[in-house]
Scaffold this active site. Structure first.
Site, PDB file in Angstrom:
ATOM      1  N   GLU A 124       0.823  -1.221   0.000  1.00  0.00           N
ATOM      2  CA  GLU A 124       0.000   0.000   0.000  1.00  0.00           C
ATOM      3  C   GLU A 124       0.856   1.270   0.000  1.00  0.00           C
ATOM      4  OE1 GLU A 124       0.432  -2.303   2.238  1.00  0.00           O
ATOM      5  OE2 GLU A 124      -0.166  -1.722   4.267  1.00  0.00           O
ATOM      6  N   CYS A 183      16.310  -6.597   0.539  1.00  0.00           N
ATOM      7  CA  CYS A 183      16.406  -7.821   1.341  1.00  0.00           C
ATOM      8  C   CYS A 183      17.753  -8.497   1.139  1.00  0.00           C
ATOM      9  CB  CYS A 183      15.299  -8.778   0.979  1.00  0.00           C
ATOM     10  SG  CYS A 183      15.463  -9.344  -0.700  1.00  0.00           S
ATOM     11  N   GLU A 205      16.466  -7.313  11.892  1.00  0.00           N
ATOM     12  CA  GLU A 205      16.591  -6.639  10.596  1.00  0.00           C
ATOM     13  C   GLU A 205      16.283  -5.154  10.782  1.00  0.00           C
ATOM     14  OE1 GLU A 205      13.473  -7.318   7.650  1.00  0.00           O
ATOM     15  OE2 GLU A 205      15.024  -7.495   6.121  1.00  0.00           O
TER      16      GLU A 205
HETATM   17  P1  NAD Z   1       5.500  -6.087   5.369  1.00  0.00           P
HETATM   18  O1  NAD Z   1       5.629  -7.439   5.931  1.00  0.00           O
HETATM   19  O2  NAD Z   1       5.134  -4.976   6.258  1.00  0.00           O
HETATM   20  O3  NAD Z   1       4.396  -6.086   4.206  1.00  0.00           O
HETATM   21  C1  NAD Z   1       4.467  -6.978   3.105  1.00  0.00           C
HETATM   22  C2  NAD Z   1       3.084  -7.124   2.503  1.00  0.00           C
HETATM   23  O4  NAD Z   1       2.232  -7.805   3.438  1.00  0.00           O
HETATM   24  C3  NAD Z   1       2.403  -5.793   2.178  1.00  0.00           C
HETATM   25  O5  NAD Z   1       1.717  -5.934   0.957  1.00  0.00           O
HETATM   26  C4  NAD Z   1       1.438  -5.599   3.341  1.00  0.00           C
HETATM   27  O6  NAD Z   1       0.277  -4.885   2.981  1.00  0.00           O
HETATM   28  C5  NAD Z   1       1.077  -7.012   3.733  1.00  0.00           C
HETATM   29  N1  NAD Z   1       0.841  -7.153   5.176  1.00  0.00           N
HETATM   30  C6  NAD Z   1       1.357  -6.382   6.174  1.00  0.00           C
HETATM   31  N2  NAD Z   1       0.942  -6.835   7.377  1.00  0.00           N
HETATM   32  C7  NAD Z   1       0.166  -7.913   7.143  1.00  0.00           C
HETATM   33  C8  NAD Z   1      -0.537  -8.820   7.982  1.00  0.00           C
HETATM   34  N3  NAD Z   1      -0.516  -8.696   9.307  1.00  0.00           N
HETATM   35  N4  NAD Z   1      -1.233  -9.820   7.409  1.00  0.00           N
HETATM   36  C9  NAD Z   1      -1.246  -9.960   6.057  1.00  0.00           C
HETATM   37  N5  NAD Z   1      -0.595  -9.130   5.214  1.00  0.00           N
HETATM   38  C10 NAD Z   1       0.103  -8.121   5.738  1.00  0.00           C
HETATM   39  O7  NAD Z   1       6.874  -5.804   4.585  1.00  0.00           O
HETATM   40  P2  NAD Z   1       7.370  -4.428   3.959  1.00  0.00           P
HETATM   41  O8  NAD Z   1       7.726  -3.512   5.059  1.00  0.00           O
HETATM   42  O9  NAD Z   1       6.443  -3.965   2.888  1.00  0.00           O
HETATM   43  O10 NAD Z   1       8.687  -4.925   3.189  1.00  0.00           O
HETATM   44  C11 NAD Z   1       9.939  -5.008   3.807  1.00  0.00           C
HETATM   45  C12 NAD Z   1      10.228  -6.419   4.255  1.00  0.00           C
HETATM   46  O11 NAD Z   1      10.197  -7.286   3.137  1.00  0.00           O
HETATM   47  C13 NAD Z   1      11.613  -6.572   4.849  1.00  0.00           C
HETATM   48  O12 NAD Z   1      11.522  -7.405   5.974  1.00  0.00           O
HETATM   49  C14 NAD Z   1      12.405  -7.235   3.743  1.00  0.00           C
HETATM   50  O13 NAD Z   1      13.503  -8.007   4.169  1.00  0.00           O
HETATM   51  C15 NAD Z   1      11.366  -8.097   3.138  1.00  0.00           C
HETATM   52  N6  NAD Z   1      11.741  -8.456   1.781  1.00  0.00           N
HETATM   53  C16 NAD Z   1      12.146  -9.735   1.576  1.00  0.00           C
HETATM   54  C17 NAD Z   1      12.546 -10.117   0.318  1.00  0.00           C
HETATM   55  C18 NAD Z   1      13.011 -11.517   0.065  1.00  0.00           C
HETATM   56  O14 NAD Z   1      13.171 -11.853  -1.075  1.00  0.00           O
HETATM   57  N7  NAD Z   1      13.206 -12.342   1.063  1.00  0.00           N
HETATM   58  C19 NAD Z   1      12.526  -9.201  -0.734  1.00  0.00           C
HETATM   59  C20 NAD Z   1      12.097  -7.904  -0.479  1.00  0.00           C
HETATM   60  C21 NAD Z   1      11.702  -7.546   0.793  1.00  0.00           C
END
Ligand code: NAD
Length: 499
Positions: free
Chosen positions: A177, A282, A384
């Site tokens: 979002e 990441c 992290e």
């Molecule tokens: P986030 O976990 O806050 O959100 C990820 C997605 O999940 C978003 O679309 C969000 O709307 C949704 N979401 C959030 N809370 C939720 C819940 N309680 N239940 C269901 N859906 C939910 O992550 P972020 O802050 O957008 O992204 C950063 C994170 O992503 C970092 O931890 C990073 O390491 C990780 N990441 C990992 C990789 C990988 O390949 N392993 C790649 C990119 C980013």
């Protein structure tokens, strides 16, 4: 009047009827740029129905025809790369060169998916028994969903949808979002590339949309990238609901610096890997592990002036190294970790807190931060941070470095910098992480390999894109076939075996 974004369902932009809206920021200005709908469960249901109806025709479309859409999409992304990169920078904040690179890495998955006729070729065994042949092939799952993180608005949705769609599935993307516009623009390009309506849809929102996707019986699979608590929770709930799930989580990536590493190459690599994209990758290196006496001192002496000299400003300005962080909340979280590191007793050699960029005083900027003498008992080591904060840990031997990495809860990526083949071999064989670099700081696999970490960095059995992506978005069917000749030999009640 602030622009209200839409969803994209059935081949066109559609208004959301939700009462809940989220702010999307321009992080360099610290100002609201648009509003995104927090779509309702009912809107998810309507999109799933549209995708389900589109599945019948799309899954029956020959792979060669599906591949032609991929070729067209690849060429459209190529032609629009600057526009797409500008959109990434506007909502995420990363500098344009970096944004352009991320669009290109996403486009490479479309290129890979264009090979789908070859990738879906099955296996055939003639004569597995007398007069019996057997063959296996892979079929699409149905309606699949993608949930994206904020840090790669273009690349990560492109890790998922092109392969799912090339395999014959239909798809619903729920972008982060914080960065929804890129997925909407890609939806228009998909349609322009010739994809039939309803095959690729975008429904924006937050947890409510994800929960509705998890609960919907017609969603067959969920591909998620996000933080570890969310990835683990979605994995558990969605697998319990009978879905296939790949959920990639957070990371803490180490770079092992051996005493024999070429210092100037190592420092260049470390600067890009730790501070590129303001550390919001990441695969960013967030821990440098200096091995042996003297290595730590030489490393930090070389790093300090480089971190102080980082060029930071709005990502759309040329010649910069780093843009802002994505939101004020994230800036506060990352700055909070720097406060914590000082309290925990780590030595803060470069302090980027409180940075003000002239002309962008309200932007979410944090300067590069460098900690030395970080230990494994500190929270700034264990958790992290996801910002421009590099921790230097000092260890006596390679063995101690490997044990340190292997004891960490995350296992996404990491690298060793050395001129010793023996050390590199030892590291690559023993290290418990999914993506390993040897003198390569960010070893992100190309589209035709698969991307994924170990331990708390991935929940599920299949990695993203490459051959694993094709396996994730298809299921196997094996046919055993006989065309009887002559008279029947009568019923047999024994388990069939080859005579
Ligand atoms: P986030 O976990 O806050 O959100 C990820 C997605 O999940 C978003 O679309 C969000 O709307 C949704 N979401 C959030 N809370 C939720 C819940 N309680 N239940 C269901 N859906 C939910 O992550 P972020 O802050 O957008 O992204 C950063 C994170 O992503 C970092 O931890 C990073 O390491 C990780 N990441 C990992 C990789 C990988 O390949 N392993 C790649 C990119 C980013």
């Amino acid at each position: 009047m602030i622009k209200k974004l839409q969803n994209y369902v059935g081949g066109k932009m559609t208004d959301s009827s939700t009462q809940r809206w989220g702010d999307v920021f321009n992080p360099a200005l610290g100002a609201v740029a648009s509003q995104v709908p927090m779509s309702t469960a009912g809107e998810v249901s309507s999109a799933v129905l549209v995708a389900k109806q589109a599945f019948e025709g799309w899954s029956a479309t020959p792979p060669v025809r599906r591949a032609r859409v991929m070729f067209e999409l690849k060429s459209l992304i190529d032609r629009h790369v600057d526009e797409l990169a500008a959109l990434v920078t506007a909502e995420h904040g990363k500098v344009l060169d970096d944004a352009r690179g991320s669009v290109t890495r996403g486009m490479e998955v479309v290129e890979f998916a264009a090979g789908i006729p070859q990738l879906l070729k099955g296996e055939y065994s003639e004569g597995v028994a007398r007069g019996v042949d057997s063959w296996s092939f892979r079929q699409p799952l149905g309606v699949c969903a993608g949930v994206g993180p904020f840090n790669f608005p273009a690349m990560i949705p492109l890790w998922m949808a092109p392969i799912a769609i090339a395999c014959g599935n239909t798809f619903i993307m729920k972008p982060s979002e914080k960065v929804p516009s890129l997925s909407l623009r890609l939806a228009e390009l998909w349609t322009q590339a010739g994809l039939p309506p309803g095959v690729f849809n975008v429904v924006s929102g937050d947890k409510e949309v994800v929960d509705a996707l998890i609960e919907h019986p017609d969603v067959a699979a969920i591909s998620l990238v996000g933080s570890t608590p969310v990835a683990e929770d979605v994995y558990q709930r969605a697998t319990r609901a009978g879905k296939r799930v790949q959920a990639l989580g957070g990371a803490k990536n180490h770079m092992i610096v051996m005493p024999d590493a070429d210092l100037s190459h190592t420092v260049d690599a470390l600067m890009g890997a730790a501070y590129g994209s303001a550390g919001e990758r990441c695969m960013a290196i967030s821990v440098a592990v200096a091995v042996g006496p003297g290595t730590g001192d030489r490393l930090v002496d070389a790093l300090i002036p480089r971190v102080k000299a980082l060029k930071i400003g709005p990502g759309d300005q040329p010649g910069l190294d780093m843009g802002p962080l994505v939101t004020k909340q994230h800036l506060e979280k990352v700055s909070g970790y720097v406060d914590l590191g000082v309290k925990e007793g780590a030595r803060l050699l470069v302090d980027g807190r409180g940075l003000k960029v002239p002309g962008s005083e309200n932007g979410f900027f944090l300067g590069g931060c460098l900690f030395d003498h970080v230990t494994s008992s500190m929270k700034i080591y264990q958790e992290e941070i996801f910002g421009p904060v590099l921790a230097v840990v000092r260890v006596p031997t390679l063995d101690a470095a490997i044990q340190l990495v292997n004891a960490h809860r995350y296992g996404n990526g990491g690298a060793i910098f050395t001129s010793s083949g023996e050390a590199a071999d030892e590291f690559t064989k023993r290290i418990q992480i999914g993506m390993v670099g040897v003198n390569v700081p960010i070893p992100v696999p190309m589209a035709f390999h698969s991307f994924g970490g170990w331990k708390g960095s991935l929940f599920g059995d299949h990695y993203m894109h490459g051959p694993e992506g094709v396996r994730f978005f298809t299921r196997l069917k094996t046919v055993t076939s006989r065309w009887p000749r002559g008279a029947s030999v009568g019923a047999s009640f024994a388990m069939p075996t080859v005579k």
